[in-house]
Motif scaffolding. Structure first.
Motif, PDB file in Angstrom:
ATOM      1  N   CYS A 134      24.482 -19.804 -11.709  1.00 39.48           N
ATOM      2  CA  CYS A 134      25.736 -19.269 -12.242  1.00 39.48           C
ATOM      3  C   CYS A 134      26.532 -20.359 -12.955  1.00 39.48           C
ATOM      4  N   ALA A 135      26.562 -21.534 -12.364  1.00 35.23           N
ATOM      5  CA  ALA A 135      27.262 -22.640 -13.017  1.00 35.23           C
ATOM      6  C   ALA A 135      26.591 -23.000 -14.329  1.00 35.23           C
ATOM      7  N   HIS A 136      25.261 -23.036 -14.345  1.00 35.94           N
ATOM      8  CA  HIS A 136      24.541 -23.318 -15.587  1.00 35.94           C
ATOM      9  C   HIS A 136      24.817 -22.242 -16.635  1.00 35.94           C
ATOM     10  N   GLY A 167      17.969 -23.454 -17.646  1.00 36.65           N
ATOM     11  CA  GLY A 167      17.066 -22.767 -16.744  1.00 36.65           C
ATOM     12  C   GLY A 167      16.931 -21.282 -17.004  1.00 36.65           C
ATOM     13  N   GLY A 168      17.466 -20.781 -18.130  1.00 37.41           N
ATOM     14  CA  GLY A 168      17.349 -19.367 -18.447  1.00 37.41           C
ATOM     15  C   GLY A 168      16.433 -19.129 -19.626  1.00 37.41           C
ATOM     16  N   GLN A 169      16.407 -17.872 -20.077  1.00 39.05           N
ATOM     17  CA  GLN A 169      15.596 -17.497 -21.236  1.00 39.05           C
ATOM     18  C   GLN A 169      16.353 -16.512 -22.097  1.00 39.05           C
ATOM     19  N   LEU A 170      16.181 -16.663 -23.388  1.00 34.83           N
ATOM     20  CA  LEU A 170      16.706 -15.673 -24.325  1.00 34.83           C
ATOM     21  C   LEU A 170      15.735 -14.503 -24.329  1.00 34.83           C
ATOM     22  N   SER A 171      16.151 -13.407 -23.722  1.00 29.53           N
ATOM     23  CA  SER A 171      15.249 -12.289 -23.497  1.00 29.53           C
ATOM     24  C   SER A 171      14.992 -11.497 -24.767  1.00 29.53           C
ATOM     25  N   ARG A 172      16.052 -11.103 -25.458  1.00 34.35           N
ATOM     26  CA  ARG A 172      15.868 -10.309 -26.669  1.00 34.35           C
ATOM     27  C   ARG A 172      17.096 -10.399 -27.550  1.00 34.35           C
ATOM     28  N   ILE A 173      16.885 -10.046 -28.830  1.00 34.46           N
ATOM     29  CA  ILE A 173      17.950  -9.974 -29.833  1.00 34.46           C
ATOM     30  C   ILE A 173      17.903  -8.585 -30.426  1.00 34.46           C
ATOM     31  N   PHE A 174      19.041  -7.934 -30.517  1.00 33.23           N
ATOM     32  CA  PHE A 174      19.067  -6.598 -31.107  1.00 33.23           C
ATOM     33  C   PHE A 174      20.344  -6.434 -31.921  1.00 33.23           C
ATOM     34  N   MET A 175      20.213  -5.631 -32.961  1.00 31.97           N
ATOM     35  CA  MET A 175      21.319  -5.421 -33.879  1.00 31.97           C
ATOM     36  C   MET A 175      22.205  -4.288 -33.381  1.00 31.97           C
ATOM     37  N   SER A 176      23.502  -4.457 -33.594  1.00 34.06           N
ATOM     38  CA  SER A 176      24.480  -3.406 -33.324  1.00 34.06           C
ATOM     39  C   SER A 176      25.114  -2.981 -34.640  1.00 34.06           C
ATOM     40  N   THR A 219      29.956 -13.931 -10.189  1.00 34.48           N
ATOM     41  CA  THR A 219      29.603 -15.159 -10.916  1.00 34.48           C
ATOM     42  C   THR A 219      30.626 -16.253 -10.655  1.00 34.48           C
ATOM     43  N   TYR A 220      31.882 -15.876 -10.636  1.00 30.97           N
ATOM     44  CA  TYR A 220      32.962 -16.842 -10.376  1.00 30.97           C
ATOM     45  C   TYR A 220      32.783 -17.492  -9.005  1.00 30.97           C
ATOM     46  N   LEU A 221      32.465 -16.695  -7.999  1.00 39.03           N
ATOM     47  CA  LEU A 221      32.339 -17.231  -6.648  1.00 39.03           C
ATOM     48  C   LEU A 221      31.046 -18.022  -6.472  1.00 39.03           C
ATOM     49  N   ARG A 222      29.960 -17.528  -7.031  1.00 36.90           N
ATOM     50  CA  ARG A 222      28.667 -18.198  -6.847  1.00 36.90           C
ATOM     51  C   ARG A 222      28.563 -19.487  -7.636  1.00 36.90           C
ATOM     52  N   SER A 223      29.352 -19.634  -8.678  1.00 38.26           N
ATOM     53  CA  SER A 223      29.264 -20.849  -9.498  1.00 38.26           C
ATOM     54  C   SER A 223      29.755 -22.077  -8.745  1.00 38.26           C
ATOM     55  N   MET A 224      30.668 -21.877  -7.774  1.00 36.42           N
ATOM     56  CA  MET A 224      31.248 -22.981  -7.007  1.00 36.42           C
ATOM     57  C   MET A 224      31.944 -23.994  -7.905  1.00 36.42           C
ATOM     58  N   LEU A 225      32.357 -23.558  -9.100  1.00 41.63           N
ATOM     59  CA  LEU A 225      33.102 -24.428 -10.000  1.00 41.63           C
ATOM     60  C   LEU A 225      34.570 -24.409  -9.604  1.00 41.63           C
ATOM     61  N   PRO A 226      35.326 -25.450  -9.984  1.00 39.05           N
ATOM     62  CA  PRO A 226      36.747 -25.495  -9.615  1.00 39.05           C
ATOM     63  C   PRO A 226      37.512 -24.286 -10.146  1.00 39.05           C
ATOM     64  N   ALA A 227      38.466 -23.832  -9.355  1.00 42.63           N
ATOM     65  CA  ALA A 227      39.247 -22.648  -9.748  1.00 42.63           C
ATOM     66  C   ALA A 227      40.045 -22.881 -11.008  1.00 42.63           C
TER      67      ALA A 227
END
Length: 1563
Positions: free
Chosen positions: A392-394, A362-371, A465-473
């Motif tokens: 968040c879980a996704h 459900g996301g998008q790869l916004s951009r790629i940039f070199m470091s 992110t940890y709390l919103r994911s609702m994944l097991p601790a």
């Protein structure tokens, strides 16, 4: 874009231009190649601009806990700042490659032999950028500064991606060089890479060597001759083929402005001022001819959700939003030995995999940039149109998949690091009009970048992110805290380890805990379904399943908690389980966890688990079969020979058989219940097992489902079982929801504004109610008051008046039974507007999820509608949607109505086949150039009135959607849209067309501002003066009024009949002022508040208040609330503000009365020539008349001589102000008021004189709405007069005519007065059927308005009908008595002595009829206290008559000793009341005959004569007759009617109207 300086993208730009504005020239003008992934090289100069201090500024904002406001300010600052830099770079011919975070990268592509010249140009550009924009001071105290790096040489470029999505990468040694130069530079410094230094004209620069073979610091340029750079600049233009030669020109000096251009850029070179005049476009890329192939190529480089908005034609300003997103930053570090071409292939492989995994989640790869060390991939979940639940879980699961793939499949990878953060950000456009990019800005963006460095080689996430994911601790590991640059409080960090099933089982407990203090609301039907399942399982010995389905937040978990409590209370064994989305991917997970709970091994330590399981299985399952459970319960029983010879399928069947056996044995001992919350997340194998179990074991299963999920086949089969009961859960009823709110807030009542706030946002969802109440408490915007103290305090101030008003509309619940418990009520703080309170994050996320399920066009429509308000008209909505035609608008509206997002504000929810809105001719007012420049954006003027039919008004049908959609807009765009709404509505902010325009407060605009100084309200308060005259009466000659009332009535009927049908006052178009109030005035107030126009907001608030009062026909709020003292005070204050003082002392009254009597119209100054000033004066006079009219009515309530003097002065001042206003309608109203006052005071001569003057003046009125209202008031007063004089038939005729006009004018208060007169006239004529009809009409007027005074008058009339109506009944006595008992202590009725005297006297007579003498005494004593406080008005005289009847009855019954508390009185004392009646009520002779007979009987009683009832002449039979002579009734004296007629005989009135005429009047 979030900048005030940036101009809007022209709406006529083609799609290619809009795409090109988002991309660099390097892509737009890129030549087609055989392979997209081919590595191309070119020579060029790179400019890197790094904005320092921006991360520290974001950190400051993150600490303020005002995320929405802070994100808006942050985005505004950055976009405002970066747009100037972008435009400056474009002026010097640069190509903006990207704007990543707080770094801008620009490129000048040239041939190798031109590098030195371009380096000089870029250096000059850099110096000017530092000079102009090097330091930006913010209000927050954190300065923004620039670090600039330059590099030159060979630049490599490659495109990675697939056919759907592609990304441009710029790489090479010199790209690393510009990044190194930026890193070495300090704030306000410019650093050149070593290669750039070697290629430039070194003699032209003043530099400082920083590191040998690395970088040099540029201090300045050595340009001696100021014309050198001028020539050099034009020389460079020849080397920049795609530079607009017309975009930048040199003017020296600048002598004139050029209106063709929109922006100016200034810079100095020696003594020369260079002025760059910027047109709409600074790039030739925006002016290319349409090319479908080029368009398709460019589309691949832009995100899908952004492309949809561009295809929809949405303006750039409408694209930006504030929302919560989840960001994933993937960092790949490669070994330095890797070849460039090989690295490009690795990046290509990584990009394809990352893009696929991210989009699947459900996301998008916004951009790629070199470091400097590798490559980074920025992915975003939750961008506009992409919001999904559990993002968040996704994001975590996708990140772990990417992490594993990169380590396992990408060679030459040195390190893989992934960081995930979640929080509010700005998602939108930054940059200039000619070149901008879609990006995300916020503290969480900086944090995700810092985490990559702090936690290398891990998949790390922040606490949110940890709390919103609702994944097991157990899927996470807490990381040590580390310092991060410019981030003071990064919070707790966690490493995501992936989903590890083998750690432990699912949750044993349910998500919600039963509330011990409050019962479950509105769930009796659902609980009954569970009880039926219990009975079925007990009697039929079969399994039963109850499945509750409801939307999220409807209370499914709370219902399970209640069932859990009830089942355990009855001795059942309950196995509760809460499932999550991740559980659906694990086979047999739900049964595994349920059986672990059954065996009680889910919570025990791992080392004790096997022993515990062995004890549970002993005696139920054979010992050799224990090893079957090893993998299932993570134990290690020895593998038996029997099990070792089983294949996997046999083992699975044997495990299920063992479970069946165990459960059957357990059911014989204790009834067993499975409680499964969120059953839609159950795996297919578990559904299959439960289906078999249900048919074989008498077990009870209770599950909850969410309807939006698609269930598997086994689940569908389970639902179709005859033993499964499907129960939908509905939303809470309004009363239950408000009761829940009281519980959550800990109060027993809440105010009406809070009720509206909750009901509009909750739509019956208990979760929403709970979260909103908790949010209100956390924001500290409520005030709590002790209930007992509130009741004891006296409210006599204006500040408490609103609280008193709200008490009558507060929702209350019954308090707890505890006597010692303190009870509280709550109110909203005065400075809080609940409409602007932001939603809690949880509810906003839910609403945004719903919004993103819509198409881009539907989303835009909903967002624009949210700006207008909860309800909106489609014309205004279309005004906010640029480029939308009516057909497209109606099509999208139809789609939104079909899915219940919106609904039509009418009984029918269908879209009308044809638009009902009457097309108004619209013309653009011609303006001079100066006016157009100063009044840009002036709205269209409507030449005709706006028709606002209900069928073109819509409202939101989904809770929270309007609030959430409004909060998505950036503040600057919010203000712009609210400004558009204000411009559109301002010309409609007047009375409707049938009322012919004008302010609701007469001449309001002229009273608050003049044409000379109109900077305040004139911005929106443009006066639409369509005149107040509806129709001019068409007559050949205006005749003088007849002195006879009969002729006046005939004249009114004649004038109404002479008007043509299209101009007939009583057949004109219906009034639409109610729609104007709802759709124009009230929204305008909110729009003006948002845009900061507080003066205009207050103006429209007053207009809305006046419109509300006008529509309710109520101009005396304090008066009608019983706050008489406060009403006097406010009326005096209003007069003082209107330059008309009212005296406080008796001496002041005498002096002011003398001055008013000496007033002459000839002494008045002539009206000023200035039309506006004249209307301003009229406005003041209009308000003076209103205030003075209120004042005399207030003083008239008191019977003291002082109050009468004050009342008389007020009527005199009202008359003079009305004459000064030169308004005939006002003069008529003033004479009517003076006439009524004189009648109340008993001044018959003055009374009749003023009445005649009112008739004369009324004949000169134009037939305007105001004039017609004055006519109705006069006719009501005449009907009242004829009633008092005894002209009953004529009073009825006048009353019916006045009522017709009142019904047309929608004046319910005046109509109520007319009906009161009608009732009294019909009552005295003994036309009791007409009385009942009048009372029914009166009830229809007052029943819904909670008019306490009107109800008191109504029930007083009902009591009269009960006592004297010969069996006619309108309301039963019990209802009348209940009303009086409920409201008798109301301050409203306490101020109305005239009405209450009649009420208590009538009640006393009723109780006397039933020989209830104690109750008679009670009400008679109250009446006795009221007598002195009444006047000669009709109600006062009527009440006095009833009191005298009671007094005579008391005198007659006194010898019998029936009165225990009333002292004995003589007939002489009684006769004093009769004397007072005749002296006071001289203007009400209709009662004189009867009172005279009563007086005579008392006098005879005083002479010890028998009070023979046959000697007393009554106009009709009464209950008094039945009291005096039991069982006998008085024969009516036929001579009384004749005597009464002779007493009230009038020559010009013929009393020959029969019953048919009265019936005709009724119809």
């Amino acid at each position: 874009m979030a900048t005030d300086k940036g101009v809007a993208v022209p709406p006529l730009w083609p799609v290619e231009a809009r795409l090109a504005a988002l991309l660099p020239d390097l892509l737009v003008f890129r030549k087609p190649r055989g392979s997209e992934h081919e590595l191309a090289t070119a020579q060029g100069v790179l400019l890197g601009v790094h904005v320092t201090g921006f991360t520290a500024l974001m950190d400051r904002f993150s600490l303020s806990c005002k995320s929405e406001h802070d994100m808006d300010t942050l985005a505004h600052i950055f976009s405002y700042y970066i747009s100037d830099i972008v435009e400056h770079v474009l002026c010097f011919g640069g190509d903006i490659l990207n704007i990543t975070g707080n770094v801008l990268l620009a490129l000048w592509t040239v041939e190798q032999n031109q590098l030195s010249d371009i380096i000089t140009l870029v250096a000059k550009c850099s110096l000017e950028i530092q000079e102009k924009f090097g330091i930006y001071h913010t209000r927050e105290g954190q300065d923004l500064q620039l670090k600039i790096g330059l590099s030159a040489g060979r630049i490599s470029q490659v495109i990675v991606g697939d056919e759907q999505r592609q990304y441009l990468l710029v790489t090479g040694r010199d790209v690393d060089g510009v990044q190194l130069a930026q890193r070495l530079a300090q704030a306000n410094e410019i650093v050149l890479s070593w290669n750039c230094w070697k290629l430039c004209e070194q003699y032209m620069f003043e530099v400082e060597i920083m590191r040998e073979d690395e970088a040099v610091k540029l201090r300045d340029m050595r340009i001696i001759d100021p014309f050198d750079f001028d020539e050099h600049f034009y020389k460079c233009l020849d080397n920049l083929p795609r530079y607009r030669t017309s975009a930048g020109k040199l003017f020296c000096p600048l002598l004139y402005p050029c209106p063709k251009f929109q922006r100016l850029i200034f810079h100095m070179a020696g003594d020369i001022l260079f002025v760059f005049l910027l047109s709409d476009t600074l790039r030739t890329a925006l002016e290319l001819d349409p090319d479908s192939a080029l368009e398709q190529t460019l589309r691949k480089h832009i995100m899908k959700n952004l492309l949809k908005k561009i295809d929809e034609g949405q303006p750039v300003e409408y694209i930006s939003e504030f929302r919560t997103v989840t960001m994933v930053l993937v960092s790949l570090e490669f070994h330095k030995t890797a070849w460039m071409l090989h690295l490009c292939h690795l990046i290509q492989e990584a990009a394809l995999y990352i893009s696929t995994v991210i989009e699947k989640g459900g996301g998008q790869l916004s951009r790629i940039f070199m470091s400097e060390t590798g490559c980074m991939f920025l992915c975003v979940f939750g961008l506009p149109g992409d919001k999904k639940p559990d993002e968040c879980a996704h994001a975590l699961e996708s990140s772990f998949s990417i992490f594993s793939f990169c380590w396992e499949n990408l060679t030459e990878t040195k390190l893989v690091s992934i960081s995930i953060t979640s929080g509010p950000v700005f998602c939108g456009m930054v940059g200039a009009v000619a070149r901008h990019e879609y990006t995300v800005i916020g503290p969480k963006v900086s944090l995700v970048a810092r985490m990559i460095t702090a936690y290398p080689g891990l998949v790390s996430c922040d606490e949110v992110t940890y709390l919103r994911s609702m994944l097991p601790a157990y899927d996470f590991k807490k990381l040590p805290e580390k310092m991060m640059k410019n981030i003071s409080n990064p919070g707790k960090m966690y490493e995501y380890l992936g989903h590890r099933r083998c750690i432990m089982f699912g949750k044993r407990h349910l998500a919600r805990v039963r509330n011990k203090n409050h019962s479950l609301l509105d769930r009796e039907k659902e609980l009954e379904a569970f009880r039926m399942a219990q009975q079925g399982s007990l009697h039929q010995k079969k399994g039963q399943a109850v499945l509750y389905e409801g939307e999220k937040g409807y209370g499914k978990s709370q219902l399970l908690a209640e069932i859990n409590f009830l089942a355990q209370k009855e001795g059942h064994r309950v196995l509760p389980l809460k499932l999550k989305e991740a559980d659906s991917k694990q086979c047999f997970y739900a049964i595994q966890t349920l059986m672990a709970i059954f065996f009680e091994i889910d919570m025990c330590p791992a080392y004790y688990r096997q022993e515990r399981l062995h004890k549970q299985l002993h005696g139920m399952v054979e010992e050799p079969l224990h090893c079957l459970f090893n993998d299932l319960f993570f134990v290690k029983f020895p593998l038996s020979f029997k099990v070792s010879h089983m294949d996997d399928l046999t083992r699975q069947k044997k495990v299920k058989a063992c479970f069946f056996q165990v459960l059957q044995k357990a059911m014989r001992e204790t009834p067993l219940i499975f409680l499964i919350d969120e059953a839609q997340y159950m795996d297919a194998a578990s559904w299959e097992f439960l289906g078999t179990l249900l048919s074989s074991v008498p077990i009870i299963m209770v599950m909850t489902l969410t309807p939006t999920f698609t269930l598997c086949g086994w689940a569908q089969h389970f639902l179709q079982s005859p033993q499964a009961i499907f129960v939908p859960i509905s939303k809470l009823a309004t009363t239950s929801l408000l009761r829940m709110a009281c519980w959550e807030l800990g109060v027993v009542s809440i105010p009406q504004e809070l009720q509206i706030y909750l009901l509009r946002r909750c739509f019956g969802n208990p979760l929403y109610c709970e979260v909103l109440c908790q949010d209100l408490l956390s924001k500290n915007i409520l005030l709590f008051h002790d209930l007992q103290k509130e009741e004891d305090e006296e409210n006599s101030k204006w500040e408490t008046l609103s609280a008193n008003a709200m008490k009558s509309t507060m929702y209350s619940i019954s308090p707890a039974s505890s006597e010692d418990q303190e009870l509280y009520v709550c109110t909203v703080k005065d400075d809080v507007n609940l409409d602007t309170v932001l939603l809690p994050p949880l509810l906003k996320e839910i609403a945004v999820n719903q919004l993103d399920q819509l198409s881009p066009g539907e989303q835009l429509l909903v967002k624009c509608a949210a700006v207008i308000g909860h309800s909106f008209h489609i014309d205004l909505l279309q005004h906010l949607l640029p480029g939308w035609g009516k057909n497209k608008l109606l099509q999208v509206l139809r789609a939104l109505v079909d899915i219940n997002v919106l609904r039509w504000c009418s009984k029918s929810q269908d879209l009308p086949a044809e638009p009902i809105l009457m097309p108004s001719s619209i013309e653009i007012i011609e303006q001079t150039k100066e006016e157009r420049k100063s009044d840009a954006g002036c709205p269209l003027r409507l030449q005709e009135e706006l028709s606002l039919p209900q069928t073109e008004v819509l409202e939101f049908g989904v809770p929270l959607l309007q609030e959430a959609a409004w909060e998505l807009w950036p503040k600057a765009q919010q203000t712009a849209l609210h400004l558009e709404c204000a411009w559109f509505l301002r010309d409609l902010a007047c009375r409707c067309g049938s009322c012919h325009g004008g302010d609701f407060v007469p001449f309001h605009r002229f009273a608050i501002c003049s044409t000379k100084s109109s900077s305040g309200t004139s911005r929106f308060c443009s006066y639409k003066d369509t005149g107040s005259i509806l129709t001019q009466v068409i007559t050949d000659k205006l005749q003088l009024p007849s002195p006879q009332e009969e002729e006046f009535l005939d004249q009114v009927n004649r004038k109404l009949a002479q008007t043509s049908p299209e101009k007939d006052m009583l057949t004109t178009k219906p009034c639409h002022c109610k729609e104007v109030l709802k759709l124009v005035l009230s929204p305008l107030t909110q729009h003006c508040l948002v845009i900061g126009e507080n003066t205009c907001a207050f103006y429209y608030l007053l207009e809305a208040a006046a419109a509300s009062l006008d529509l309710s026909d109520n101009y005396m709020v304090c008066f009608n609330m019983g706050q008489i003292t406060l009403a006097k005070k406010l009326a005096r204050q209003a007069l003082r503000l209107l330059k008309r003082n009212f005296p406080w002392t008796w001496f002041g009254v005498i002096f002011q009365t003398f001055l008013e009597k000496c007033w002459r119209s000839c002494s008045l100054s002539q009206p000023p020539d200035n039309r506006s000033e004249n209307k301003k004066k009229l406005a003041i006079l209009q308000q003076q008349v209103q205030c003075l009219s209120l004042l005399w009515q207030l003083y008239n309530l008191e019977a003291t001589a002082s109050s009468r003097r004050f009342a008389y002065l007020a009527t005199l001042m009202q008359e003079n102000s009305a004459k000064e206003s030169a308004s005939e309608a006002q003069v008529v109203s003033a004479y009517v008021a003076l006439s009524q006052f004189s009648q109340n005071m008993g001044d018959k001569e003055k009374w009749l004189h003023c009445e005649q003057m009112a008739i004369q003046k009324n004949s000169l009125c134009w037939f305007s709405r105001e004039g017609l209202l004055a006519t109705a008031q006069l006719m009501q007063a005449l009907a009242y007069t004829k009633l008092c004089l005894g002209h009953l038939d004529f009073s009825i005729r006048l009353g019916f005519q006045a009522r017709e006009i009142c019904r047309h004018l929608k004046k319910p208060a005046l109509e109520n007065l007319v009906l009161s007169v009608l009732f009294r006239s019909a009552f005295l004529k003994k036309k009791f059927d007409l009385c009942v009809h009048v009372l029914e009409s009166q009830w229809a007027l007052i029943a819904q308005g909670h008019d306490v005074l009107g109800l008191a008058c109504f029930y007083s009339a009902c009591l009269d009908l009960l006592l004297y109506g010969k069996g006619w009944l309108c309301r039963p006595f019990g209802e009348c008595l209940h009303f009086i008992q409920h409201y008798e202590h109301s301050c409203i009725l306490n101020s109305q002595s005239n009405v209450m005297l009649g009420v208590h006297s009538s009640l006393a007579m009723w109780f006397a009829q039933d020989s209830q003498w104690k109750l008679f005494e009670h009400h008679f004593s109250k009446a006795r206290q009221l007598v002195k406080r009444t006047n000669a008005s009709l109600f006062g005289s009527h009440g006095f008559v009833r009191f005298l009847e009671c007094h005579v009855l008391m005198l007659q019954k006194m010898p019998e000793g029936v009165f225990a508390h009333t002292p004995s009185e003589t007939s002489h004392q009684t006769l004093k009341y009769f004397k007072e009646f005749f002296s006071r009520c001289v203007t009400c002779p209709v009662y004189h005959q009867w009172v005279s007979e009563l007086q005579a009987s008392v006098m005879r009683y005083g002479k010890r004569e028998s009070m023979s009832l046959t000697n007393i002449i009554r106009p009709f039979d009464t209950c008094l007759t039945r009291i005096w002579i039991e069982g006998e009734f008085l024969e009516e004296n036929n001579s009384f009617e004749g005597n009464l007629q002779r007493f009230v005989r009038v020559a010009d009135v013929k009393e020959n109207k029969d019953e048919e005429e009265i019936q005709e009047c009724i119809c």
